[in-house]
Motif scaffolding. Sequence first.
Motif, PDB file in Angstrom:
ATOM      1  N   LEU A   1      31.471  31.446  47.532  1.00  0.00           N
ATOM      2  CA  LEU A   1      31.842  32.843  47.742  1.00  0.00           C
ATOM      3  C   LEU A   1      31.518  33.689  46.517  1.00  0.00           C
ATOM      4  N   ASN A   2      31.292  34.976  46.753  1.00  0.00           N
ATOM      5  CA  ASN A   2      31.044  35.924  45.667  1.00  0.00           C
ATOM      6  C   ASN A   2      32.382  36.328  45.032  1.00  0.00           C
ATOM      7  N   PHE A   3      32.425  36.340  43.721  1.00  0.00           N
ATOM      8  CA  PHE A   3      33.645  36.744  43.048  1.00  0.00           C
ATOM      9  C   PHE A   3      33.309  37.358  41.700  1.00  0.00           C
ATOM     10  N   ARG A   4      34.296  38.093  41.176  1.00  0.00           N
ATOM     11  CA  ARG A   4      34.185  38.631  39.818  1.00  0.00           C
ATOM     12  C   ARG A   4      35.523  38.463  39.124  1.00  0.00           C
ATOM     13  N   ILE A   5      35.446  38.161  37.848  1.00  0.00           N
ATOM     14  CA  ILE A   5      36.629  37.941  37.035  1.00  0.00           C
ATOM     15  C   ILE A   5      36.939  39.215  36.268  1.00  0.00           C
ATOM     16  N   GLY A   6      38.210  39.471  36.023  1.00  0.00           N
ATOM     17  CA  GLY A   6      38.622  40.651  35.272  1.00  0.00           C
ATOM     18  C   GLY A   6      37.992  40.695  33.903  1.00  0.00           C
ATOM     19  N   PRO A   7      37.871  41.877  33.330  1.00  0.00           N
ATOM     20  CA  PRO A   7      37.140  42.051  32.066  1.00  0.00           C
ATOM     21  C   PRO A   7      37.716  41.266  30.894  1.00  0.00           C
ATOM     22  N   ASP A   8      38.982  40.882  30.951  1.00  0.00           N
ATOM     23  CA  ASP A   8      39.568  40.101  29.862  1.00  0.00           C
ATOM     24  C   ASP A   8      39.781  38.648  30.263  1.00  0.00           C
ATOM     25  N   GLY A   9      39.060  38.205  31.305  1.00  0.00           N
ATOM     26  CA  GLY A   9      39.141  36.808  31.715  1.00  0.00           C
ATOM     27  C   GLY A   9      40.364  36.459  32.529  1.00  0.00           C
ATOM     28  N   ARG A  10      41.065  37.464  33.025  1.00  0.00           N
ATOM     29  CA  ARG A  10      42.260  37.227  33.834  1.00  0.00           C
ATOM     30  C   ARG A  10      42.112  37.949  35.167  1.00  0.00           C
ATOM     31  N   GLY A  11      42.467  37.272  36.232  1.00  0.00           N
ATOM     32  CA  GLY A  11      42.398  37.875  37.548  1.00  0.00           C
ATOM     33  C   GLY A  11      41.034  37.696  38.174  1.00  0.00           C
ATOM     34  N   LEU A  12      41.023  37.682  39.500  1.00  0.00           N
ATOM     35  CA  LEU A  12      39.803  37.362  40.243  1.00  0.00           C
ATOM     36  C   LEU A  12      39.753  38.208  41.508  1.00  0.00           C
ATOM     37  N   ILE A  13      38.572  38.727  41.827  1.00  0.00           N
ATOM     38  CA  ILE A  13      38.359  39.480  43.066  1.00  0.00           C
ATOM     39  C   ILE A  13      37.265  38.774  43.853  1.00  0.00           C
ATOM     40  N   VAL A  14      37.595  38.349  45.062  1.00  0.00           N
ATOM     41  CA  VAL A  14      36.664  37.605  45.915  1.00  0.00           C
ATOM     42  C   VAL A  14      36.275  38.482  47.102  1.00  0.00           C
ATOM     43  N   ASP A  15      34.971  38.618  47.338  1.00  0.00           N
ATOM     44  CA  ASP A  15      34.467  39.458  48.430  1.00  0.00           C
ATOM     45  C   ASP A  15      33.737  38.629  49.470  1.00  0.00           C
ATOM     46  N   PHE A  16      34.010  38.938  50.735  1.00  0.00           N
ATOM     47  CA  PHE A  16      33.232  38.394  51.853  1.00  0.00           C
ATOM     48  C   PHE A  16      32.871  39.585  52.731  1.00  0.00           C
ATOM     49  N   PRO A  17      31.767  40.268  52.400  1.00  0.00           N
ATOM     50  CA  PRO A  17      31.490  41.542  53.065  1.00  0.00           C
ATOM     51  C   PRO A  17      31.029  41.412  54.511  1.00  0.00           C
ATOM     52  N   GLY A  18      30.291  40.370  54.860  1.00  0.00           N
ATOM     53  CA  GLY A  18      29.739  40.300  56.203  1.00  0.00           C
ATOM     54  C   GLY A  18      28.644  41.335  56.401  1.00  0.00           C
ATOM     55  N   PRO A  19      28.036  41.339  57.586  1.00  0.00           N
ATOM     56  CA  PRO A  19      26.915  42.257  57.838  1.00  0.00           C
ATOM     57  C   PRO A  19      27.346  43.720  57.905  1.00  0.00           C
ATOM     58  N   ASN A  20      26.561  44.580  57.264  1.00  0.00           N
ATOM     59  CA  ASN A  20      26.763  46.038  57.349  1.00  0.00           C
ATOM     60  C   ASN A  20      28.179  46.454  56.935  1.00  0.00           C
ATOM     61  N   CYS A  21      28.708  45.807  55.917  1.00  0.00           N
ATOM     62  CA  CYS A  21      30.107  46.056  55.542  1.00  0.00           C
ATOM     63  C   CYS A  21      30.284  47.449  54.950  1.00  0.00           C
ATOM     64  N   LYS A  22      31.212  48.185  55.527  1.00  0.00           N
ATOM     65  CA  LYS A  22      31.542  49.524  55.035  1.00  0.00           C
ATOM     66  C   LYS A  22      32.957  49.608  54.481  1.00  0.00           C
ATOM     67  N   ARG A  23      33.792  48.626  54.810  1.00  0.00           N
ATOM     68  CA  ARG A  23      35.191  48.664  54.379  1.00  0.00           C
ATOM     69  C   ARG A  23      35.777  47.254  54.413  1.00  0.00           C
ATOM     70  N   TYR A  24      36.940  47.131  53.777  1.00  0.00           N
ATOM     71  CA  TYR A  24      37.548  45.817  53.635  1.00  0.00           C
ATOM     72  C   TYR A  24      39.015  45.831  54.067  1.00  0.00           C
ATOM     73  N   VAL A  25      39.468  44.657  54.523  1.00  0.00           N
ATOM     74  CA  VAL A  25      40.888  44.337  54.594  1.00  0.00           C
ATOM     75  C   VAL A  25      41.152  43.346  53.474  1.00  0.00           C
ATOM     76  N   ALA A  26      42.143  43.628  52.645  1.00  0.00           N
ATOM     77  CA  ALA A  26      42.404  42.796  51.464  1.00  0.00           C
ATOM     78  C   ALA A  26      43.673  41.973  51.647  1.00  0.00           C
ATOM     79  N   LEU A  27      43.684  40.823  51.002  1.00  0.00           N
ATOM     80  CA  LEU A  27      44.911  40.059  50.840  1.00  0.00           C
ATOM     81  C   LEU A  27      45.126  39.812  49.360  1.00  0.00           C
ATOM     82  N   ARG A  28      46.366  39.756  48.956  1.00  0.00           N
ATOM     83  CA  ARG A  28      46.679  39.678  47.530  1.00  0.00           C
ATOM     84  C   ARG A  28      47.617  38.520  47.233  1.00  0.00           C
ATOM     85  N   ALA A  29      47.331  37.825  46.118  1.00  0.00           N
ATOM     86  CA  ALA A  29      48.225  36.797  45.588  1.00  0.00           C
ATOM     87  C   ALA A  29      48.391  37.033  44.095  1.00  0.00           C
TER      88      ALA A  29
END
Length: 403
Positions: free
Chosen positions: A55-83
């Motif tokens: 999966l595609n992901f990016r880590i926070g600028p100070d090495g803490r926290g993670l954002i994972v994206d699964f855009p799918g085709p023609n993605c214009k918006r997201y539903v997010a879940l948080r932990a």
Amino acid sequence: MPQLKELFDRLDGLIQADAKSIQDVRRYLHAHPEPSGEETRTTAFIADQVESLGLNFRIGPDGRGLIVDFPGPNCKRYVALRADIDALRLQDEKTVSYRSRENNLMHACGHDAHTAMALGAIKALSKVPDALPEGIGWRCLFQPAEESATGAKDMISWNALDRVEAIVALHVDPALHAGQIGYREGSLTACCEEFEILVEGLGGHGARPHTTFDPIAAATQIVQTVYSVLPRSVDSRDPLVVSFGVIQGGINPNVIPESAQLRGTIRSTDSEHSRVAKQRIREVIDGVAQICQVRTSFSIAYSLPPVKNDPVLTGLCKSAVHDLVGDEGMVYVDKPSMGGEDFAWYLNECAGCMLRLGVGTPLKPVRHLHSSCFDVNESALPIGAKALTRSVVQIARHLENAD
């Protein structure tokens, strides 16, 4: 696109088959906690798990926290879940194989379980690429520093909510049994503010208090007066809690110190009541300062708004999880918690819903959140992961139909 029941059954099956892995992740995190602001190893562990899923992901600028994206085709918006991923500075007193290996650090608020369930949820979702309608993707936020109430704002500043139209989360609740899910529209948690009062006087010998301006005497007067005045300052039918948790001053029993410090919290489901409470506390400390001839200052260390669940999204989440736990498993939360949750900051930016997940065990003592013996009934973990996936799918279909 698959029928909803067929899709739920498929996702549930994937999560159930992965239940042991979800438990293993939770136990690893429980044994290796990191406090707010220091979650680098935890972030790296999550990154390894996510990378193994491709999966595609990016880590926070100070090495803490993670954002994972699964855009799918023609993605214009997201539903997010948080932990949330941070732990508390608390000694783990349990006798279990996964007891914390870090002195005075412990996952005593279930963030290890939240993270494990979110990983289980996105693992299942990643294996069903057509789970969400075309044009709508899912995003998972693994957020640091919830306990210090700074992490959600950090994630927002890292553009975690870019194109996010809805966000969901779970919070474990040991007062509910495993297999139960709590829900509530509107206020779920309180507005929470932490304050500090500094009292500066003139120190001296304990045998000659008449030569001093005693900051400890002033501090105790402030505590007693606040506790007696505040309940009569707002409507008694509405909840308002003001508690002092820290009183510090002096190191010798026979020396009156130069200063004393008080720290506490204000909690209310009504922001106007919080405003009144702060005003009254200032009036109290000004009055005590004059009487005791000391100098005082009052400051707010941090402030959290209440978590207010969106009614439409709450209804969608209820619908999504109902046949997972049945009528007996759906529990209406009749009163908001007086605890704080920085999930509230996300809800200032988009609609959202937080559900409560039962992790208690019948006939066993309830070990409440922030207890040194806190633990979870791990049979709830796959239920939570299923609730997250179902909620994301249900909300995404609603967004598609609302266009």
